[in-house]
Design a protein around this motif. Structure first.
Motif, PDB file in Angstrom:
ATOM      1  N   VAL A  80       0.973  -1.169   0.154  1.00 41.81           N
ATOM      2  CA  VAL A  80       0.020   0.082  -0.027  1.00 41.81           C
ATOM      3  C   VAL A  80       0.771   1.307  -0.001  1.00 41.81           C
ATOM      4  N   PHE A  81       0.835   2.035  -1.121  1.00 44.19           N
ATOM      5  CA  PHE A  81       1.360   3.213  -1.329  1.00 44.19           C
ATOM      6  C   PHE A  81       1.064   4.454  -0.576  1.00 44.19           C
ATOM      7  N   GLN A  82       2.251   5.403  -0.389  1.00 45.73           N
ATOM      8  CA  GLN A  82       1.582   6.766   0.273  1.00 45.73           C
ATOM      9  C   GLN A  82       0.835   7.463  -0.916  1.00 45.73           C
ATOM     10  N   SER A  83       0.743   7.365  -2.206  1.00 45.74           N
ATOM     11  CA  SER A  83       0.137   7.952  -3.121  1.00 45.74           C
ATOM     12  C   SER A  83      -1.353   7.216  -3.515  1.00 45.74           C
ATOM     13  N   TYR A  84      -1.515   6.138  -2.900  1.00 46.78           N
ATOM     14  CA  TYR A  84      -2.726   5.273  -3.168  1.00 46.78           C
ATOM     15  C   TYR A  84      -2.563   4.438  -4.551  1.00 46.78           C
ATOM     16  N   ALA A  85      -2.093   4.980  -5.431  1.00 46.66           N
ATOM     17  CA  ALA A  85      -1.625   4.360  -6.805  1.00 46.66           C
ATOM     18  C   ALA A  85      -3.053   3.772  -7.354  1.00 46.66           C
ATOM     19  N   LEU A  86      -4.047   4.421  -7.198  1.00 48.79           N
ATOM     20  CA  LEU A  86      -5.358   3.750  -7.816  1.00 48.79           C
ATOM     21  C   LEU A  86      -5.549   4.145  -9.316  1.00 48.79           C
ATOM     22  N   TYR A  87      -6.147   3.240  -9.836  1.00 44.53           N
ATOM     23  CA  TYR A  87      -6.389   3.534 -11.582  1.00 44.53           C
ATOM     24  C   TYR A  87      -7.537   4.481 -11.531  1.00 44.53           C
ATOM     25  N   GLN A 140      -7.938   5.688   0.593  1.00 42.60           N
ATOM     26  CA  GLN A 140      -6.703   4.750   1.198  1.00 42.60           C
ATOM     27  C   GLN A 140      -7.401   3.511   1.556  1.00 42.60           C
ATOM     28  N   ARG A 141      -8.956   3.467   1.957  1.00 41.22           N
ATOM     29  CA  ARG A 141      -9.508   2.279   2.291  1.00 41.22           C
ATOM     30  C   ARG A 141      -9.439   1.077   0.906  1.00 41.22           C
ATOM     31  N   VAL A 142      -9.717   1.875  -0.384  1.00 40.81           N
ATOM     32  CA  VAL A 142      -9.720   1.073  -1.658  1.00 40.81           C
ATOM     33  C   VAL A 142      -8.208   0.507  -1.729  1.00 40.81           C
ATOM     34  N   ALA A 143      -7.121   1.293  -1.506  1.00 42.86           N
ATOM     35  CA  ALA A 143      -5.969   0.835  -1.730  1.00 42.86           C
ATOM     36  C   ALA A 143      -5.498  -0.450  -0.726  1.00 42.86           C
ATOM     37  N   ILE A 144      -5.894  -0.179   0.336  1.00 44.21           N
ATOM     38  CA  ILE A 144      -6.069  -1.296   1.573  1.00 44.21           C
ATOM     39  C   ILE A 144      -6.779  -2.419   0.903  1.00 44.21           C
ATOM     40  N   GLY A 145      -8.134  -2.166   0.358  1.00 44.71           N
ATOM     41  CA  GLY A 145      -8.811  -3.382   0.101  1.00 44.71           C
ATOM     42  C   GLY A 145      -8.146  -4.130  -1.197  1.00 44.71           C
ATOM     43  N   ARG A 146      -7.394  -3.315  -1.931  1.00 44.65           N
ATOM     44  CA  ARG A 146      -6.878  -3.904  -3.286  1.00 44.65           C
ATOM     45  C   ARG A 146      -5.816  -4.817  -2.616  1.00 44.65           C
TER      46      ARG A 146
END
Length: 371
Positions: A80-87, A140-146
């Protein structure tokens, strides 16, 4: 699951060595915190664990399997990155499922994982939204969920809360800690925030200049620091560091202390500290004592290692739960904690009690622990 072992990890960038023989071994399901100032090497170490950086020497074992030569996707980790890195063009649903689709996980299994993750992180009502439609905490929760959807042996977090406001950081700290308890797997979490380290970790590695200064539990790191750097970095407000002279006479060891405009006072030491400082008699050392160990007599705990002095109040800072008192001792600014109901007037003297049971002492030159 998710036991991590790092054996003598070194890292060089050209001629510059940034990691100097890192050794860490976690138990299963531990929450390991890598904490230290910017540039200390903690993110580099995390990237080496993830396979995003190549170590110069040493071994990395996850669940007793050496992973040095494996690519990140084959190390059974999720990051899980600081920048979230979501598409940005994908919905929350597709962001969470992206890794599972690429690994050709059957659709029925993917949908079950999605439901479990969405329920766990309270994302059910957000699955059709795009990242730009979410708040920072939701992203952030989405990034953790991924990351959770991958069901890895090891979770890696790179300062995941640094972009959130103060209130949301506190909430997300609690959420991540609760997730750790639910998932029962090892997590490695990088932060420069010592409050995050103390509140979240089972095991803390305090780093500076590419070296682990101390590895231990939050209680050990806070109450039994290995050196002056660890003592000063962990704690808010920071530990007080006061230059003192160690004296001896009549079979006892004491310290010489002087407040602003006051006569010299003798501060007696508990027996365990006396034995540790006998070699430093007639020398100057650094007394380390935390603000909560200097308090108003009304809040003072019982104890044989209690000493009271009159010191001048230079400034106060109410925090609600207590009041910080700024004063001077041996010409050094110090901070004490007083009960919020204590009457304190700037420019006047007040009595403060010193609890010496957990006082520590350091060498003034190299910061090593003396007692």
């Amino acid at each position: 699951m998710g036991r991590l072992i790092l054996k003598d990890i070194h890292k060089k960038f050209g001629k510059d060595e940034v990691l100097h023989g890192i050794n860490i071994e976690t138990e299963e399901n531990q929450f390991l915190i890598l904490v230290g100032p910017s540039g200390c090497g903690k993110t580099t170490l995390l990237n080496i664990i993830a396979g995003l950086e190549q170590e110069s020497a040493g071994d990395i074992l996850i669940n007793d399997r050496r992973v040095n030569d494996l690519s990140p996707k084959n190390r059974d980790i999720a990051m899980v990155f600081q920048s979230y890195a979501l598409y940005p063009s994908m919905s929350v649903r597709d962001n969470i499922l992206f890794g599972l689709v690429n690994r050709h996980v059957p659709k029925s299994e993917r949908e079950q994982i999605l439901q479990d993750v969405a329920h766990m992180l309270q994302l059910d009502h957000l699955l059709d939204r795009r990242p730009r439609q979410l708040s920072g905490g939701q992203q952030q929760r989405v990034a953790i969920g991924r990351a959770i959807a991958r069901r890895p042996a090891l979770f890696l977090f790179d300062e995941p809360l640094s972009n959130l406001d103060a209130k949301l950081r506190v909430e997300m700290r609690t959420e991540i800690k609760r997730l750790h308890q639910q998932l029962k797997t090892t997590m490695v979490y990088v932060t420069h925030d010592q409050i995050e380290a103390m509140t979240m970790g089972d095991l803390i590695a305090v780093m500076n200049d590419g070296i682990i200064q101390q590895l231990g539990t939050p209680d050990a790191i806070y109450n039994d620091p290995a050196n002056r750097f660890v003592a000063g970095f962990m704690g808010s407000p920071s530990m007080n560091f006061i230059p003192v002279t160690v004296c001896q006479g009549d079979g006892t060891v004491w310290l010489e202390l002087r407040g602003e405009g006051q006569s010299v006072s003798r501060l007696p030491l508990p027996p365990v500290l006396q034995s540790g400082l006998k070699s430093a008699v007639d020398r100057q050392v650094i007394l380390g004592i935390r603000p909560e160990q200097i308090t108003d007599p009304g809040s003072a705990r019982e104890g044989s290692a209690l000493h009271t002095m009159e010191l001048m109040v230079e400034m106060t800072e109410p925090t609600g739960a207590d009041t910080l008192v700024f004063t001077r001792l041996n010409k050094t600014p110090i901070v004490a904690r007083a009960h919020p109901s204590t009457k304190l007037v700037q420019g006047t003297n007040t009595l403060l009690s010193f609890h010496m049971e957990r006082a520590v002492f350091f060498d003034p030159d190299d910061g090593r622990r003396l007692a």
